[in-house]
Design an enzyme around this catalytic site. Structure first.
Site, PDB file in Angstrom:
ATOM      1  N   THR A 151       0.832  -1.202   0.000  1.00  0.00           N
ATOM      2  CA  THR A 151       0.000   0.000   0.000  1.00  0.00           C
ATOM      3  C   THR A 151       0.867   1.252   0.000  1.00  0.00           C
ATOM      4  OG1 THR A 151      -1.658   1.244   1.289  1.00  0.00           O
ATOM      5  CG2 THR A 151      -0.086  -0.075   2.524  1.00  0.00           C
ATOM      6  N   TYR A 176      -2.582  -0.811  10.634  1.00  0.00           N
ATOM      7  CA  TYR A 176      -2.625  -1.254   9.236  1.00  0.00           C
ATOM      8  C   TYR A 176      -1.364  -0.818   8.484  1.00  0.00           C
ATOM      9  CZ  TYR A 176      -3.629  -1.237   4.274  1.00  0.00           C
ATOM     10  OH  TYR A 176      -3.524  -1.412   2.913  1.00  0.00           O
TER      11      TYR A 176
END
Length: 375
Positions: A151, A176
């Site tokens: 990401t 995350y």
């Protein structure tokens, strides 16, 4: 420092030679795709199948109801293993059975806010799940190319307001983001220790993309799904962070990068086994409020938004990606701008509301993307 095109002897510069996509390359290829029941995974499964690949999916059940996997009948186009990547033994057995040539790893806990609620699950899925896969691939004689998807949030974001390049420090303030940085580090360690050796030359790369949008996303706490849920309820969409800047892109943009990267890893070996950014054009990194305004304009019928006043966990204020390396060395670049991405997303969701054939529409949008000339 990251090496650029022309800096490595023998390096092939694909920036002016590749035409995307290379459908003939994928025909007949055996592909293991983890996370195929998710939003991005389902789009990728449909595209791979359309190009003639033999797709083997490995994932849990679809994470939402409704979902793209069922709406577009993806089950009919893949051989599906419904298991958890945290189960190392079953994952090892699946790799041995499938004997994939190419692996695309998308399985993840992918929501920032959910990571605050379930940090242990987030780390075990995103870190240990990735390690389990890498460990299973260590013993595979069939695998030649691996793309591990992480990401844009894997970077240590100090809010400096400039796009991140691949050689900047990894980090993450929330569970995350941190878990994805850990997955990057684990991949680099396995690559150096086990794959990029004289005994085994498996080309392993990581891919970092921006905020993807497109038809078929019903995840919680994402702007586009929240927008359509609010429409269905006859309510304005409530924006948590209207001034936050994100690199918005249609889901097909990073997927095209993953596919191109996997092809080059397969054909040209380990010279591409590193980290790659696949972000939109700089002008498409805009605020949440701007995207909400455009969505309301395109949908019409009184669609509106307002700012939420409640306190929420920390999320980065500015995220932008520098994709110059992917442009210069891979020949990749975004084809659709933000306006086109939003148009196709609205078209898809309107078709869903009307009960139209969503597989047919998804395939048509893929074909339209492929036919779009590079800028």
């Amino acid at each position: 420092m990251e090496e650029r095109a022309g800096e490595v002897e023998g390096m092939v510069d694909h920036s002016k030679t590749l035409s995307w996509p290379k459908r003939n390359f994928w025909k007949g290829k055996s592909v293991l795709l983890t996370g195929h029941t998710g939003f991005k995974g389902a789009w990728l499964a449909i595209w791979l199948h359309a190009m003639g690949a033999r797709v083997f999916g490995y994932a849990l059940d679809p994470p939402t109801t409704p979902n793209l996997f069922q709406a577009a009948t993806v089950e009919n186009r893949v051989t599906s293993y419904r298991n958890d990547i945290r189960d190392a033994q079953r994952l090892q057995q699946a790799v041995e059975c499938i004997e994939p040539e190419i692996v695309m790893h998308l399985a993840a806990q992918s929501l920032v806010r959910e990571s605050y609620n379930s940090p242990v699950d987030t780390y075990t899925t995103n870190v240990i799940g990735t390690v389990n896969l890498l460990e299973a691939l260590r013993y595979s004689r069939s695998v030649r190319a691996v793309v591990i998807v992480t990401t844009d949030k894997c970077y240590a974001n100090r809010e400096h307001g400039t796009p991140f390049t691949e050689n900047e420090p990894l980090g993450g303030q929330d569970p995350y983001s941190s878990s994805k940085a850990c997955a990057e580090l684990a991949t680099a360690a396995w690559r150096a220790s086990y794959f990029d050796t004289g005994q085994q030359r498996v080309a392993v790369a990581t891919a970092r993309a921006g905020n993807v949008i497109g038809g078929g996303d019903w995840a919680a706490d994402r702007l586009i799904p929240d927008f359509f849920r609010s429409l269905s309820a006859g309510m304005p969409i409530r924006l948590r962070n209207p001034h936050a800047v994100r690199p918005w892109q249609h889901v097909l943009e990073p997927l095209s990068g993953y596919l191109l990267l996997a092809q080059l890893l397969f054909e040209d070996g380990c010279q591409y086994a590193e980290a790659w950014n696949f972000g939109p054009a700089e002008e498409d990194a805009v605020t949440v409020a701007r995207v909400a305004h455009l969505l309301c304009e395109k949908w019409g019928n009184g669609a509106r938004y307002e700012q939420e006043t409640a306190n929420h966990p920390h999320e980065a204020g500015i995220l932008m990606l520098d994709s110059d390396k992917s442009r210069s060395r891979l020949g990749w670049r975004p084809r659709w701008g933000l306006d086109k991405a939003l148009d196709t997303t609205v078209t898809w969701m309107q078709a869903f509301q009307a009960g139209e054939n969503l597989l047919e529409l998804t395939l048509q949008q893929i074909a339209d993307y492929e036919a779009t000339e590079l800028p």
